[in-house]
Design an enzyme around this catalytic site. Structure first.
Site, PDB file in Angstrom:
ATOM      1  N   CYS A   1       0.857  -1.183   0.000  1.00 27.72           N
ATOM      2  CA  CYS A   1       0.000   0.000   0.000  1.00 27.72           C
ATOM      3  C   CYS A   1       0.890   1.229   0.000  1.00 27.72           C
ATOM      4  O   CYS A   1       1.654   1.450   0.945  1.00 27.72           O
ATOM      5  CB  CYS A   1      -0.898  -0.012   1.234  1.00 27.72           C
ATOM      6  SG  CYS A   1      -1.936   1.465   1.418  1.00 27.72           S
TER       7      CYS A   1
ATOM      8  N   CYS B   1      -0.202   3.555  -6.629  1.00 30.02           N
ATOM      9  CA  CYS B   1      -1.183   2.910  -5.754  1.00 30.02           C
ATOM     10  C   CYS B   1      -1.329   1.506  -6.285  1.00 30.02           C
ATOM     11  O   CYS B   1      -1.385   1.306  -7.511  1.00 30.02           O
ATOM     12  CB  CYS B   1      -2.517   3.655  -5.790  1.00 30.02           C
ATOM     13  SG  CYS B   1      -3.860   2.755  -4.956  1.00 30.02           S
TER      14      CYS B   1
END
Length: 255
Positions: free
Chosen positions: A71, A185
C-alpha cells in the site's frame, strides 16, 4: 515456518502479492485487505496508522514477523511511526521506499516522472522525497488520482465516467511531458491496459521492485500456502481477486 504478511486497503495489494508469489513461490503468505476502510487515500494520517496497527497486531497473532506494506498510502504516511511502534517485533518492507531507487533507472537529467497516487500519498510528497535522494535532477510531478481506487474496487472499468477520469489525470502527465509514469497505488496496475491506450509511455509498477527487495532479503522456504483475510465484503473481494488468483475463500475478520 513463519508466514509473510501482506496488507493493503483492499484488492490493490493483490497485484503486489502476485509479484511476491512469483519471486518466492515456496513461501507462505497471509494477505489482509482492509475492505472495511477502503480507500486509505482519503483518510487522515491518524486513521491510517490505527487501521494498519490493528492489522499488524492481527499478523502477530498469526506468527507473522515479516510484513509487506502493499500500500503506497500506508508506506507514505505511516511507515516510520509503525516501524517504531513495532520495533523488534515486526520487520516491515515499505512499498515506496523499496521501489523508488529503481524508478529513475534509464532516465536522463531533467526528464519528468509522473507519480499517479492517492490524495494522502500525493500530499505526503514521499515519492518526490525518495526519488530526489537518488537523483535530484529528475522532475517529479505527483497527480492526485482520487477515484481510481473505487473504479477497481467496484470493477467499473468500462464506464464512461471512469474512462473520462483516467483521461483527465493522464492529460496532466502529458502536459508535463512525462517520460515515465509511476503506478503509485497498488490498485492502479488493474488500470494499466486502459492507461497505455490513452498515453503510451513507460509505466513503472513499484510492486515488482518491492517483490525483488523482499526476495533479496528472505528465504524461499515454505509450503507455498496462501491465506486471505478481509474486514468486510469477502464475496466482493473474491470476485476482484480472481483477476490474479484462483481464490475460493476469504475469511472475515472484525478489526
Amino acid at each position: 515456518m513463519t508466514n509473510i504478511g501482506v496488507l493493503d486497503s483492499g484488492v490493490g495489494g493483490l497485484s503486489v502479492l502476485w509479484e511476491l508469489k512469483k519471486a518466492l513461490p515456496n513461501q507462505n503468505f497471509i494477505f489482509f485487505g482492509d475492505t472495511k476502510h477502503v480507500p486509505y487515500g482519503t483518510k487522515t494520517k491518524e486513521e491510517i496508522f490505527t487501521y494498519t496497527k490493528n492489522i499488524l497486531e492481527f499478523f502477530l497473532e498469526k506468527n507473522v514477523r515479516n510484513v509487506v506494506f502493499a500500500c503506497n498510502t500506508t508506506s507514505a504516511v505511516a511507515y516510520l511511526d509503525l516501524r517504531e511502534y513495532f520495533l523488534n517485533k515486526i520487520n516491515i518492507f515499505p512499498l515506496i521506499q523499496s521501489a523508488a531507487p529503481y524508478a529513475v533507472q534509464g532516465l536522463k537529467e531533467n526528464d519528468t516522472i509522473a507519480a499517479l497516487a492517492t490524495r494522502a500519498t500525493t500530499k505526503s510528497g514521499k515519492y518526490e522525497e525518495e526519488i530526489r535522494k537518488i537523483n535530484d535532477k529528475i522532475n517529479v510531478v505527483s497527480i492526485d488520482c482520487t477515484g481510481f481506487v473505487e473504479i477497481v474496487e467496484n470493477r467499473t472499468y468500462d464506464d464512461k465516467k471512469s474512462i473520462d477520469l483516467i483521461k483527465e489525470k493522464l492529460q496532466i502527465a502529458k502536459d508535463n511531458k512525462a517520460k515515465r509514469i509511476i503506478l503509485g497505488c497498488t490498485h492502479y496496475p488493474y488500470l494499466a491496459a486502459i492507461m497505455k491506450k490513452i498515453y503510451n509511455v513507460d509505466y513503472f509498477d513499484p510492486g515488482y521492485y518491492l517483490a525483488k527487495t523482499v526476495k533479496n532479503s528472505l528465504e524461499n522456504k515454505g509450503e507455498g500456502k496462501l491465506e486471505f483475510f478481509v474486514s468486510k465484503n469477502p464475496k466482493e473481494f473474491i470476485l476482484s481477486a480472481k483477476t490474479f488468483f484462483d481464490i475460493e475463500k476469504a475469511q472475515l475478520v472484525n478489526l
